[in-house]
Write a protein that holds these residues in place. Structure first.
Motif, PDB file in Angstrom:
ATOM      1  N   SER A 483      -6.193  38.878  -6.171  1.00  0.00           N
ATOM      2  CA  SER A 483      -5.768  37.795  -7.043  1.00  0.00           C
ATOM      3  C   SER A 483      -6.244  38.066  -8.458  1.00  0.00           C
ATOM      4  CB  SER A 483      -6.338  36.462  -6.543  1.00  0.00           C
ATOM      5  OG  SER A 483      -6.055  35.425  -7.468  1.00  0.00           O
ATOM      6  N   THR A 484      -5.389  37.789  -9.429  1.00  0.00           N
ATOM      7  CA  THR A 484      -5.730  38.035 -10.830  1.00  0.00           C
ATOM      8  C   THR A 484      -6.243  36.782 -11.526  1.00  0.00           C
ATOM      9  OG1 THR A 484      -3.430  37.619 -11.467  1.00  0.00           O
ATOM     10  CG2 THR A 484      -4.061  39.907 -11.022  1.00  0.00           C
ATOM     11  N   LEU A 485      -6.549  35.725 -10.755  1.00  0.00           N
ATOM     12  CA  LEU A 485      -7.061  34.485 -11.329  1.00  0.00           C
ATOM     13  C   LEU A 485      -8.553  34.356 -11.065  1.00  0.00           C
ATOM     14  CD1 LEU A 485      -4.218  32.037 -10.236  1.00  0.00           C
ATOM     15  CD2 LEU A 485      -4.457  33.229 -12.428  1.00  0.00           C
ATOM     16  N   LYS A 486      -9.248  33.715 -11.974  1.00  0.00           N
ATOM     17  CA  LYS A 486     -10.675  33.502 -11.797  1.00  0.00           C
ATOM     18  C   LYS A 486     -10.923  32.564 -10.625  1.00  0.00           C
ATOM     19  CE  LYS A 486     -12.509  34.352 -16.421  1.00  0.00           C
ATOM     20  NZ  LYS A 486     -13.279  33.780 -17.552  1.00  0.00           N
ATOM     21  N   PRO A 487     -11.945  32.840  -9.817  1.00  0.00           N
ATOM     22  CA  PRO A 487     -12.256  31.943  -8.698  1.00  0.00           C
ATOM     23  C   PRO A 487     -12.636  30.556  -9.198  1.00  0.00           C
ATOM     24  CG  PRO A 487     -13.424  34.044  -8.490  1.00  0.00           C
ATOM     25  CD  PRO A 487     -12.833  34.021  -9.855  1.00  0.00           C
ATOM     26  N   LYS A 488     -12.156  29.558  -8.494  1.00  0.00           N
ATOM     27  CA  LYS A 488     -12.498  28.181  -8.853  1.00  0.00           C
ATOM     28  C   LYS A 488     -13.888  27.829  -8.338  1.00  0.00           C
ATOM     29  CE  LYS A 488      -7.744  26.477  -8.949  1.00  0.00           C
ATOM     30  NZ  LYS A 488      -7.082  27.783  -8.771  1.00  0.00           N
ATOM     31  N   PRO A 489     -14.544  26.841  -8.937  1.00  0.00           N
ATOM     32  CA  PRO A 489     -15.863  26.416  -8.436  1.00  0.00           C
ATOM     33  C   PRO A 489     -15.758  25.891  -7.012  1.00  0.00           C
ATOM     34  CG  PRO A 489     -15.435  25.523 -10.634  1.00  0.00           C
ATOM     35  CD  PRO A 489     -14.143  26.106 -10.154  1.00  0.00           C
ATOM     36  N   LEU A 490     -16.818  26.080  -6.257  1.00  0.00           N
ATOM     37  CA  LEU A 490     -16.813  25.628  -4.866  1.00  0.00           C
ATOM     38  C   LEU A 490     -16.617  24.120  -4.781  1.00  0.00           C
ATOM     39  CD1 LEU A 490     -17.254  26.245  -1.849  1.00  0.00           C
ATOM     40  CD2 LEU A 490     -19.689  25.848  -2.225  1.00  0.00           C
ATOM     41  N   ALA A 491     -17.204  23.373  -5.701  1.00  0.00           N
ATOM     42  CA  ALA A 491     -17.089  21.911  -5.657  1.00  0.00           C
ATOM     43  C   ALA A 491     -15.630  21.476  -5.744  1.00  0.00           C
ATOM     44  CB  ALA A 491     -17.905  21.292  -6.788  1.00  0.00           C
ATOM     45  N   GLU A 492     -14.842  22.162  -6.569  1.00  0.00           N
ATOM     46  CA  GLU A 492     -13.427  21.805  -6.709  1.00  0.00           C
ATOM     47  C   GLU A 492     -12.654  22.133  -5.430  1.00  0.00           C
ATOM     48  OE1 GLU A 492      -9.502  23.289  -9.228  1.00  0.00           O
ATOM     49  OE2 GLU A 492     -11.513  23.560 -10.079  1.00  0.00           O
ATOM     50  N   ILE A 493     -12.878  23.312  -4.885  1.00  0.00           N
ATOM     51  CA  ILE A 493     -12.186  23.690  -3.654  1.00  0.00           C
ATOM     52  C   ILE A 493     -12.611  22.780  -2.506  1.00  0.00           C
ATOM     53  CG2 ILE A 493     -11.832  25.550  -1.990  1.00  0.00           C
ATOM     54  CD1 ILE A 493     -12.311  27.542  -4.223  1.00  0.00           C
ATOM     55  N   ALA A 494     -13.917  22.485  -2.410  1.00  0.00           N
ATOM     56  CA  ALA A 494     -14.416  21.626  -1.333  1.00  0.00           C
ATOM     57  C   ALA A 494     -13.833  20.224  -1.425  1.00  0.00           C
ATOM     58  CB  ALA A 494     -15.940  21.563  -1.379  1.00  0.00           C
ATOM     59  N   SER A 495     -13.653  19.716  -2.649  1.00  0.00           N
ATOM     60  CA  SER A 495     -13.072  18.379  -2.824  1.00  0.00           C
ATOM     61  C   SER A 495     -11.629  18.347  -2.339  1.00  0.00           C
ATOM     62  CB  SER A 495     -13.155  17.984  -4.301  1.00  0.00           C
ATOM     63  OG  SER A 495     -12.526  16.745  -4.519  1.00  0.00           O
ATOM     64  N   ARG A 496     -10.842  19.351  -2.678  1.00  0.00           N
ATOM     65  CA  ARG A 496      -9.458  19.400  -2.215  1.00  0.00           C
ATOM     66  C   ARG A 496      -9.396  19.568  -0.702  1.00  0.00           C
ATOM     67  NH1 ARG A 496      -7.577  24.329  -5.425  1.00  0.00           N
ATOM     68  NH2 ARG A 496      -5.710  24.102  -4.117  1.00  0.00           N
ATOM     69  N   LEU A 497     -10.299  20.391  -0.158  1.00  0.00           N
ATOM     70  CA  LEU A 497     -10.339  20.587   1.292  1.00  0.00           C
ATOM     71  C   LEU A 497     -10.698  19.285   2.002  1.00  0.00           C
ATOM     72  CD1 LEU A 497     -10.373  22.448   3.812  1.00  0.00           C
ATOM     73  CD2 LEU A 497     -12.772  22.903   3.304  1.00  0.00           C
ATOM     74  N   ARG A 498     -11.654  18.553   1.465  1.00  0.00           N
ATOM     75  CA  ARG A 498     -12.077  17.294   2.073  1.00  0.00           C
ATOM     76  C   ARG A 498     -10.950  16.259   2.045  1.00  0.00           C
ATOM     77  NH1 ARG A 498     -16.206  17.132  -0.608  1.00  0.00           N
ATOM     78  NH2 ARG A 498     -15.646  15.759  -2.331  1.00  0.00           N
ATOM     79  N   PHE A 499     -10.256  16.164   0.914  1.00  0.00           N
ATOM     80  CA  PHE A 499      -9.144  15.226   0.783  1.00  0.00           C
ATOM     81  C   PHE A 499      -8.033  15.550   1.781  1.00  0.00           C
ATOM     82  CE2 PHE A 499      -4.951  14.475  -1.129  1.00  0.00           C
ATOM     83  CZ  PHE A 499      -4.989  13.098  -1.302  1.00  0.00           C
ATOM     84  N   LEU A 500      -7.696  16.834   1.886  1.00  0.00           N
ATOM     85  CA  LEU A 500      -6.607  17.227   2.776  1.00  0.00           C
ATOM     86  C   LEU A 500      -7.005  17.077   4.242  1.00  0.00           C
ATOM     87  CD1 LEU A 500      -3.734  18.315   2.501  1.00  0.00           C
ATOM     88  CD2 LEU A 500      -4.649  20.619   2.693  1.00  0.00           C
ATOM     89  N   SER A 501      -8.250  17.408   4.571  1.00  0.00           N
ATOM     90  CA  SER A 501      -8.708  17.258   5.950  1.00  0.00           C
ATOM     91  C   SER A 501      -8.668  15.804   6.380  1.00  0.00           C
ATOM     92  CB  SER A 501     -10.133  17.809   6.088  1.00  0.00           C
ATOM     93  OG  SER A 501     -10.185  19.176   5.770  1.00  0.00           O
ATOM     94  N   ARG A 502      -9.080  14.922   5.487  1.00  0.00           N
ATOM     95  CA  ARG A 502      -9.041  13.497   5.817  1.00  0.00           C
ATOM     96  C   ARG A 502      -7.611  13.039   6.099  1.00  0.00           C
ATOM     97  NH1 ARG A 502     -10.436   8.469   1.725  1.00  0.00           N
ATOM     98  NH2 ARG A 502     -10.082   6.795   3.246  1.00  0.00           N
ATOM     99  N   ALA A 503      -6.664  13.511   5.289  1.00  0.00           N
ATOM    100  CA  ALA A 503      -5.265  13.136   5.510  1.00  0.00           C
ATOM    101  C   ALA A 503      -4.759  13.683   6.841  1.00  0.00           C
ATOM    102  CB  ALA A 503      -4.406  13.649   4.355  1.00  0.00           C
ATOM    103  N   ILE A 504      -5.124  14.905   7.180  1.00  0.00           N
ATOM    104  CA  ILE A 504      -4.686  15.502   8.442  1.00  0.00           C
ATOM    105  C   ILE A 504      -5.297  14.774   9.629  1.00  0.00           C
ATOM    106  CG2 ILE A 504      -4.884  17.583   9.865  1.00  0.00           C
ATOM    107  CD1 ILE A 504      -4.546  19.238   7.344  1.00  0.00           C
TER     108      ILE A 504
END
Length: 742
Positions: A483-504
């Motif tokens: 990937s040619t993009l800078k890695p996102k902070p873990l807090a941002e990825i974890a927040s999106r993962l938590r939101f999506l997991s809750r919906a699932i």
């Protein structure tokens, strides 16, 4: 003299072949003897008058087998030949079973000490080279139910990894034509005789039935069906963002005694040409009521969560006049909410509506299911200049198989060639280019094949992250290419993962999270979005995260990863298949690979040994040990869901309230069947989880019970402590139901 040596070599190899034939005859006789004994066990009455008669017959058969075997000569040569042949066979066939773990280790890339003093991927290779300790359930899975779990920290490499990491040594003696010819003949002979026997034994150990069908084996003794399966898994891992084009329920095995209530509604759902759309939002209790109502009516529906798909609010307002939820549509017809459904059901008109759905397809104005990528946060961000340089370097330098310390490593490049490229491309002096290359290695773009150094100029071998054979064959969250993009902070990825997991979990888990609709998850756009999110974890930085952030992130990731593993591999049926699920299904996180076992025992339990194992998941110099929590967290055992019926309920966890949420999870699990007290019998029947991980709760059984009493109702806790004080308490453990939680 050379002619005489050739004749001696020919004679020795011929004798070895004859010895193997005799040994094969002995094996067949022993097998027939065991099958006869197994048939005797299955009879309603004993075949012999007493036990001593049966023992005498078995002893006589064993004596005959030993006499026949003692006639063979050159036992040392025979043993050596068998070992070498089995090693070659495992190297060709990619055998991944735990029974051959110590033989597979001879073909790995590194030859390090048993302390596994390397880091990340190289440490995992080193772990597999040391002597592996298996629990008794792996040897005979069905004999002792107390040793059923296989949460092994030793991660066995996949077939592709074995093939690409050949450890064959290049000896000068192998160039002799006579030796090569006889060795090949001996190898092919053993393969022909052992292919069917080995594959049959592996199937029986894993609990699969062998009904006498001929094995699908090619002319080299390789199991063609197994190769085909591995190839399919490899394609799936390379295209993680794509939806699976098969129904996972075809591979999810269910126990024969499972009742109707254990089946998902998708199996018994009514076949319809029409479509039911349910609009919901997070945390809506009325939406839960409608979900339950539709499941009981065996009506398949598609859910649109307006929090996950915010653009659908305008659509909902346009076709219904408001954005309030829940709302149910039968094709283009608005039915309403929970109360409207109940009125239709009580009046008998619901059946008419269902008949309409069975025969009529939806019109163009009917709401449509979520589209692929709809309202998803685009995988965009600042360009990573280092990633662009690495991609260009990968296209310019020679990446190929090379030899290092008499071993072959696949898809490697030389450090000197990398420095040549960086010096020319970045206009750097050679020492400056070395420092720049070390920065690239520190950002997880590549690593030394045996982790001997971070990066050095010269004839050192390095491998790009996405070329590592373990990553290619076992990791399911890394696409091909850098990937040619800078890695996102873990807090941002974890927040999106938590939101999506809750919906699932809200949409596809029911009975308070103890049952999961795997079919609907597999087909949902939410799960496809999850696959895209976990791809961003490959180079994320996690070592600096707080305890609370690590706890919430890894628990949520573990539960979603287990669902992903079940959808890819199927539900495990037996101890050996559980080893594959927990030890071989992996994600790349921060440049290192993590299995379910590594997350549970390595990270969340503070690098503690798995049950019935003597080895910790991470070695002393393993980089993953810096991510591990400083001490075990006992309450995680009431939050991690293995996909079984005896496990805890699915829910999401947040960093800010992680301790409170774990405490609530422990109370919910233990007060609802996790611990059952019988005061009259002075006994307590506890979940086997408390036995497997007793070391996390206390030094002995008394301390474990005292610890558990803190999470029970006050009245039950008092009774339990009183019984414990009398020293008359009897502790037993419940049967653990490994059936799928669907």
């Amino acid at each position: 003299m050379e002619h005489l040596q050739s004749e001696e070599t020919t004679g020795v190899n011929s004798q070895a072949v004859e010895n193997l034939r005799v040994g094969d005859l002995v094996t067949d006789q022993e097998k027939q003897s065991k099958e006869a004994e197994a048939q005797n066990i299955g009879h309603d009455g004993p075949e012999f008058d007493d036990i001593s008669d049966a023992a005498d017959v078995r002893s006589k058969r064993n004596d005959e087998s030993r006499d026949l075997q003692s006639r063979t000569q050159l036992e040392n040569l025979e043993t050596k030949s068998e070992t070498e042949i089995i090693t070659d066979r495992q190297e060709d066939s990619g055998d991944k079973t735990s029974a051959g773990g110590d033989l597979e280790s001879r073909n790995q890339e590194t030859n390090l000490d048993g302390n596994s003093g390397q880091t990340d991927l190289a440490n995992e290779v080193d772990d597999r080279e040391s002597t592996q300790v298996f629990d008794k359930s792996d040897e005979i899975p069905s004999e002792d139910p107390n040793l059923e779990p296989v949460f092994d920290g030793t991660e066995v490499p996949g077939m592709e990894a074995n093939r690409s990491m050949s450890g064959r040594r290049y000896d000068a003696d192998q160039d002799s034509p006579g030796v090569v010819e006889k060795a090949v003949a001996l190898k092919n002979f053993v393969k022909e005789k052992s292919a069917v026997a080995v594959s049959t034994m592996m199937r029986r150990l894993s609990g699969k039935r062998d009904e006498g069908a001929v094995d699908n084996v090619d002319d080299e003794g390789k199991d063609v069906s197994d190769i085909r399966k591995v190839g399919e898994n490899k394609v799936a891992s390379e295209k993680a963002a794509e939806k699976f084009d098969w129904n996972p329920l075809n591979y999810i095995k269910k126990s024969s005694d499972a009742g109707v209530e254990n089946k998902t509604e998708q199996i018994d759902s009514i076949v319809m040409k029409g479509r039911i759309i349910l609009y919901t939002k997070l945390g809506c209790q009325e939406s839960n009521e409608i979900r339950l109502f539709l499941r009981l009516k065996r009506l398949r529906y598609v859910e649109i969560n307006i929090d996950v798909f915010p653009s659908r609010k305008k659509e909902l307002e346009r076709i219904s006049g408001s954005t309030s939820v829940p709302k149910v549509f039968f094709n283009e017809i608005l039915i309403g909410g929970s109360s409207e459904l109940k009125v239709l059901d009580e009046s008998g008109k619901l059946d008419e509506k269902v008949d309409f759905l069975i025969t009529e397809e939806p019109l163009s104005e009917a709401p449509s299911p979520p589209l692929s990528g709809e309202d998803d946060v685009p995988n965009s961000g600042l360009p990573d200049e280092m990633a662009i340089v690495v991609r260009k370097m990968k296209e310019s330098i020679a990446v190929k198989d090379r030899l290092h310390k008499v071993r072959r490593f696949t898809n490697c490049f030389l450090g000197s060639e990398a420095i040549d490229f960086l010096s020319e491309d970045q206009y750097l002096e050679r020492p400056e280019a070395v420092e720049f290359a070390r920065k690239l290695a520190d950002k997880h773009f590549f690593r030394h094949v045996t982790d001997e150094n971070l990066f050095e100029d010269g004839n050192h071998l390095y491998r790009f992250l996405d070329d590592d054979p373990i990553v290619v064959s076992q990791c399911h969250n890394i696409p091909r290419g850098i990937s040619t993009l800078k890695p996102k902070p873990l807090a941002e990825i974890a927040s999106r993962l938590r939101f999506l997991s809750r919906a699932i979990f809200e949409a596809y888990a029911y009975e308070d999270g103890r049952r999961v609709d795997y079919t609907s998850i597999h087909a949902s756009e939410e799960f496809a979005r999850y696959l895209r999110i976990v791809e961003e974890l490959q180079r994320v930085e996690i070592s600096d995260s707080s305890r609370e952030e690590k706890l919430a992130f890894f628990i949520n990731l573990y539960n979603m990863m287990a669902i992903h593993a079940i959808l890819v591999l199927g539900h495990p049926d037996g101890a050996l298949e559980r080893r594959k699920l927990f030890g071989e299904f992996k994600y790349v996180i921060g440049g290192s690979t993590y299995s379910l076992s590594a997350i549970q025992n390595g990270i969340l339990r503070g690098n503690q040994r798995p049950p019935y194992n003597l080895k910790k998941p991470f070695g002393a110099k393993d980089k993953r040990s810096t991510v591990a929590l400083p001490y075990p967290e006992p309450l995680i055992h009431f939050a991690l869901v293995y996909g079984t019926r005896s496990g805890p309920a699915l829910r999401c966890y947040s960093p800010g309230k992680i301790d409170e949420e774990l405490l609530d999870a422990a109370r919910n699990f233990l007060r609802n069947g996790g611990v059952v007290i019988d005061s009259s019998a002075k006994a307590v029947n506890a979940s086997k989880i408390l036995k497997w991980y007793s070391i996390d709760f206390g030094k002995n059984e008394v301390e474990v019970i005292k610890h558990v009493s803190n999470y029970l109702d006050p009245a039950e806790s008092e009774v339990l402590l009183d019984l414990l004080a009398t020293s008359e308490l009897k502790v037993t453990y419940q049967h653990y139901d490994w059936g799928l939680n669907c």
